[in-house]
Design a protein around this motif. Structure first.
Motif, PDB file in Angstrom:
ATOM      1  N   TYR A 116      -6.241   9.053  -2.455  1.00 49.33           N
ATOM      2  CA  TYR A 116      -6.907   9.038  -1.149  1.00 49.33           C
ATOM      3  C   TYR A 116      -6.040   9.648  -0.043  1.00 49.33           C
ATOM      4  O   TYR A 116      -6.380   9.552   1.136  1.00 49.33           O
ATOM      5  CB  TYR A 116      -7.274   7.607  -0.763  1.00 49.33           C
ATOM      6  CG  TYR A 116      -8.219   6.957  -1.739  1.00 49.33           C
ATOM      7  CD1 TYR A 116      -9.573   7.300  -1.768  1.00 49.33           C
ATOM      8  CD2 TYR A 116      -7.761   6.017  -2.660  1.00 49.33           C
ATOM      9  CE1 TYR A 116     -10.445   6.721  -2.680  1.00 49.33           C
ATOM     10  CE2 TYR A 116      -8.628   5.427  -3.572  1.00 49.33           C
ATOM     11  CZ  TYR A 116      -9.965   5.785  -3.573  1.00 49.33           C
ATOM     12  OH  TYR A 116     -10.824   5.214  -4.482  1.00 49.33           O
TER      13      TYR A 116
ATOM     14  N   GLY B   2      -5.865  10.950   4.838  1.00 48.02           N
ATOM     15  CA  GLY B   2      -4.896  10.523   5.841  1.00 48.02           C
ATOM     16  C   GLY B   2      -5.073  11.217   7.179  1.00 48.02           C
ATOM     17  O   GLY B   2      -4.957  10.593   8.234  1.00 48.02           O
TER      18      GLY B   2
ATOM     19  N   ASN C  45       0.826  -1.208   0.000  1.00 44.79           N
ATOM     20  CA  ASN C  45       0.000   0.000   0.000  1.00 44.79           C
ATOM     21  C   ASN C  45       0.861   1.259   0.000  1.00 44.79           C
ATOM     22  O   ASN C  45       0.508   2.272   0.594  1.00 44.79           O
ATOM     23  CB  ASN C  45      -0.931  -0.007   1.216  1.00 44.79           C
ATOM     24  CG  ASN C  45      -1.916  -1.157   1.170  1.00 44.79           C
ATOM     25  OD1 ASN C  45      -2.964  -1.068   0.557  1.00 44.79           O
ATOM     26  ND2 ASN C  45      -1.563  -2.263   1.835  1.00 44.79           N
TER      27      ASN C  45
ATOM     28  N   ALA D   4      -0.874   4.512   5.340  1.00 45.51           N
ATOM     29  CA  ALA D   4      -1.772   5.653   5.126  1.00 45.51           C
ATOM     30  C   ALA D   4      -1.522   6.792   6.098  1.00 45.51           C
ATOM     31  O   ALA D   4      -1.767   7.954   5.768  1.00 45.51           O
ATOM     32  CB  ALA D   4      -3.228   5.199   5.242  1.00 45.51           C
ATOM     33  N   THR D   5      -1.031   6.473   7.306  1.00 41.49           N
ATOM     34  CA  THR D   5      -0.952   7.501   8.357  1.00 41.49           C
ATOM     35  C   THR D   5       0.422   7.664   8.980  1.00 41.49           C
ATOM     36  O   THR D   5       0.681   8.675   9.637  1.00 41.49           O
ATOM     37  CB  THR D   5      -1.935   7.169   9.498  1.00 41.49           C
ATOM     38  OG1 THR D   5      -1.493   5.970  10.160  1.00 41.49           O
ATOM     39  CG2 THR D   5      -3.350   6.967   8.966  1.00 41.49           C
TER      40      THR D   5
ATOM     41  N   LEU E  40      -0.452   5.110  -0.616  1.00 45.82           N
ATOM     42  CA  LEU E  40      -1.547   5.714   0.138  1.00 45.82           C
ATOM     43  C   LEU E  40      -1.234   7.126   0.624  1.00 45.82           C
ATOM     44  O   LEU E  40      -2.135   7.945   0.777  1.00 45.82           O
ATOM     45  CB  LEU E  40      -1.913   4.830   1.336  1.00 45.82           C
ATOM     46  CG  LEU E  40      -2.631   3.516   1.009  1.00 45.82           C
ATOM     47  CD1 LEU E  40      -2.954   2.761   2.288  1.00 45.82           C
ATOM     48  CD2 LEU E  40      -3.903   3.767   0.211  1.00 45.82           C
TER      49      LEU E  40
END
Length: 250
Positions: free
Chosen positions: A95, A99, A87, A144-145, A90
């Protein structure tokens, strides 16, 4: 402009390092949460990554349990690395704007889990396969974060690790996961020469905060500090999640 940003970075990492010094964790979580108030998560993780790796390596070799930790946690570690690798886009893809929202929600979940002290156990015979699944989920969330505490930390607590072993295990796990994340953000072009000065400031502030926190830890009750820290994380998480959502849909 640059000076004010460096001051913000120094303050964020001084606080995050202080918290890590007192309770043994929280540097990436706190610093990402604070930096996300003024910048995108992708930009924030580029500043967080090097101090996180160095402080976690410090923590990794701070105990005698390394061999046992690797034997028990390798499925969790491998799963996390795979989740991060699969991933990798991300933080910069279509997207990426979500986040900040995801980070805010995770901070709230992390704080609530800590405050409620949920107690659940994973049987030894199930550690490997559950660890692999938890690792994959953690890897996706981290991609993602930039935050790796959910659901990895509750899992490590659930398999019955004792206090000192758990602290070292967090260091081992976060070191590997953060290195894997560093490859992602380098490939995405987020980790560049422009992040060198902010990263150096963050590193110095992190260690200063850690040393202060370790000194304070001997004079205060860590449980009391941890409770108020988690309450503050709930408010910060709500602010990030609601603010990010309104920015996207406003």
């Amino acid at each position: 402009m640059i000076d004010s940003m460096l001051i913000l970075i120094a303050a964020a990492f001084l606080l995050a390092g202080f918290i890590k010094g007192v309770i043994g964790l929280g540097l990436p979580t706190v610093s990402m949460g604070l930096l996300a108030l003024t910048m995108a998560p992708g930009q924030a993780i580029a500043i967080v990554i090097v101090p996180a790796i160095v402080t976690n390596i410090w923590q990794t070799f701070g105990g005698p349990y390394l061999r046992d930790i690797m034997r028990r946690l390798w499925p969790l570690i491998v799963g996390t690395v795979i989740g991060i690798w699969l991933n990798g886009g991300l933080l910069t893809g279509p997207y990426a704007a979500y986040g900040t929202v995801i980070l805010g929600v995770l901070l709230v979940i992390y704080a609530i889990v800590g405050l409620c002290k949920f107690s659940f156990k994973v049987a030894q015979r199930d550690e490997k396969w559950i660890g692999g699944i938890v690792g994959l989920v953690t890897g996706v969330i981290s991609a993602a974060t930039g935050v790796q505490v959910i659901p990895s930390m509750p899992f490590m607590q659930a398999i019955g690790m004792q206090k000192d072993e758990l602290v070292q295990a967090l260091g081992v796990f976060f070191t590997v996961a953060t290195v894997a994340l560093a490859f992602n953000i380098t490939a995405a072009g987020l980790l560049t020469a422009a992040t060198a000065l902010p990263g150096a400031v963050a590193m110095a502030a992190s260690f200063a905060g850690m040393f202060i926190g370790q000194a304070v830890r001997t004079r205060m009750q860590p449980d009391v500090f941890r409770r108020w820290f988690l309450i503050a994380m709930i408010f910060l998480g709500l602010y990030l999640a609601v603010g990010g959502f309104l920015k996207i849909h406003g």
